[in-house]
Design an enzyme around this catalytic site. Structure first.
Site, mmCIF file in Angstrom:
data_model
loop_
_atom_site.group_PDB
_atom_site.id
_atom_site.type_symbol
_atom_site.label_atom_id
_atom_site.label_comp_id
_atom_site.label_asym_id
_atom_site.label_seq_id
_atom_site.Cartn_x
_atom_site.Cartn_y
_atom_site.Cartn_z
ATOM 1 N N ASN A 9 9.813 -0.690 4.871
ATOM 2 C CA ASN A 9 8.605 -0.388 4.092
ATOM 3 C C ASN A 9 8.427 1.124 4.083
ATOM 4 O OD1 ASN A 9 6.082 -0.108 2.989
ATOM 5 N ND2 ASN A 9 4.983 -1.158 4.647
ATOM 6 N N LYS A 11 6.319 2.838 2.508
ATOM 7 C CA LYS A 11 4.913 3.245 2.320
ATOM 8 C C LYS A 11 4.836 4.355 1.266
ATOM 9 C CE LYS A 11 4.000 1.595 6.950
ATOM 10 N NZ LYS A 11 3.198 1.660 8.184
ATOM 11 N N HIS A 99 -0.636 -6.256 3.939
ATOM 12 C CA HIS A 99 -0.347 -5.253 4.977
ATOM 13 C C HIS A 99 -1.674 -4.746 5.543
ATOM 14 C CE1 HIS A 99 1.061 -1.665 6.992
ATOM 15 N NE2 HIS A 99 2.269 -2.174 6.938
ATOM 16 N N GLU A 101 -2.629 -1.884 6.277
ATOM 17 C CA GLU A 101 -3.145 -0.683 5.609
ATOM 18 C C GLU A 101 -3.896 -1.060 4.330
ATOM 19 O OE1 GLU A 101 0.607 1.393 5.624
ATOM 20 O OE2 GLU A 101 0.470 1.546 7.799
ATOM 21 N N GLU A 171 2.501 -7.910 12.524
ATOM 22 C CA GLU A 171 2.413 -6.469 12.752
ATOM 23 C C GLU A 171 1.122 -6.148 13.504
ATOM 24 O OE1 GLU A 171 5.011 -4.156 9.744
ATOM 25 O OE2 GLU A 171 3.030 -4.370 8.869
ATOM 26 N N GLY A 177 2.918 2.725 13.497
ATOM 27 C CA GLY A 177 2.925 4.183 13.377
ATOM 28 C C GLY A 177 2.462 4.902 14.631
ATOM 29 N N SER A 217 6.345 0.124 14.973
ATOM 30 C CA SER A 217 7.157 1.080 15.740
ATOM 31 C C SER A 217 8.524 0.539 16.152
ATOM 32 C CB SER A 217 6.378 1.585 16.965
ATOM 33 O OG SER A 217 5.216 2.291 16.554
HETATM 34 P P1 13P Z 1 6.016 1.750 11.682
HETATM 35 O O1 13P Z 1 7.402 1.186 11.839
HETATM 36 O O2 13P Z 1 6.010 3.145 11.138
HETATM 37 O O3 13P Z 1 5.195 1.578 12.909
HETATM 38 O O4 13P Z 1 5.307 0.872 10.522
HETATM 39 C C1 13P Z 1 5.335 -0.494 10.616
HETATM 40 C C2 13P Z 1 4.815 -1.053 9.354
HETATM 41 O O5 13P Z 1 3.635 -0.952 9.062
HETATM 42 C C3 13P Z 1 5.765 -1.711 8.440
HETATM 43 O O6 13P Z 1 5.111 -2.378 7.403
#
Ligand code: 13P
Length: 256
Positions: A9, A11, A99, A101, A171, A177, A217
């Site tokens: 992803n 983003k 997601h 976010e 997640e 992150g 992560s």
């Molecule tokens: P990270 O791998 O940067 O922690 O992000 C995970 C994520 O949100 C994947 O959709």
């Protein structure tokens, strides 16, 4: 046998040139990734690059394209939105939905997420449904109830035929992150819980067939031990998917 999936992803990252270079850097290692029907790679670039990335991956076996989101509406006067039908028309195969976010920054509710899943399924695309708890819920030790509600309000409204076609990503928000990965035991425990909930609602055969990915992560160092568990069927990778060397190391860490 359920599919093992490594999904990147991206983003809101990369320019157009960077995106094309990244796809090329990942696919150039194609022969060393040991991909198969049962071990696939999904790449989720930003919307403007999807069509080009889809063309680049057209002749690459076992590589697929995902959108990071879609509209809950099928078409019409929704300025700025992208429909599942549009994504299907450029041969995108997967859509990430729900997601954290999107839930947090764009106030997406379970009801909206369910509509997005339905839109994706209507276009014969595979939704990657994300769930997972924030830090305070984990600290209160109420994460199972929290995740149960996310499943109940959303994917448990699907029919047997529909749920069979989705992928789930667990997640935990506190791991996204932050560099603070869930331990393999913590992740496995939740994956096993999710699979059991699906079993209770849809039966053992469906529950055994659904891929459940871990996200939060995941990196080149911790991927192998996360994947070496019974119920983790791959990863939804954010930051580390932007580096071709790290991402391909993660792909290699997944046993078919
Ligand atoms: P990270 O791998 O940067 O922690 O992000 C995970 C994520 O949100 C994947 O959709």
């Amino acid at each position: 046998m359920r599919k093992k999936i490594i999904a990147g992803n991206w983003k809101m990252n990369t320019t157009y040139e960077e995106a094309i270079a990244l796809v090329n850097d990942i696919t150039i290692q194609e022969n060393q990734l040991h991909l198969s029907e049962n071990k696939i790679v999904v790449i989720a670039p930003p919307f403007p690059y999807l069509a080009h990335c889809s063309t680049l991956l057209k002749d690459k076996a076992h590589f697929y394209i995902a959108a990071q989101n879609c509209s809950e509406h099928s078409k019409g006067a929704y300025t700025g939105e992208v429909s599942a039908a549009m994504l299907a028309s450029i041969q995108a195969n997967y859509i990430i939905v729900g997601h954290s976010e999107r839930r947090t920054y764009f106030q997406e509710t379970d009801a909206v997420i369910l509509q997005k899943i339905k839109q994706a399924l209507q276009q014969n695309m595979t939704p990657i449904f994300c769930c997972g708890e924030p830090l305070h819920i984990r600290e209160n030790n109420t994460h199972f109830e929290f995740i149960q509600a996310q499943l109940q309000n959303c994917i448990f409204h699907l029919s047997d035929d529909e749920i069979k076609k989705i992928v789930i990503a667990y997640e935990p928000i506190w791991a996204i992150g932050t560099g603070k990965t869930a331990t393999p035991q913590q992740a496995q425990e939740v994956h096993c819980y999710i699979r059991n909930e699906i079993k209770n609602n849809f039966g053992a055969a469906i529950s055994a067939s659904i891929s459940i990915l871990y996200g939060g992560s995941v990196n080149a160092t911790n991927a192998a031990e996360l994947f070496d568990t019974n119920d983790i069927d791959g990863g939804l990778v954010g930051g580390a998917s932007l580096n071709a060397t790290d991402f391909t190391t993660i792909i290699k860490a997944m046993q078919a």
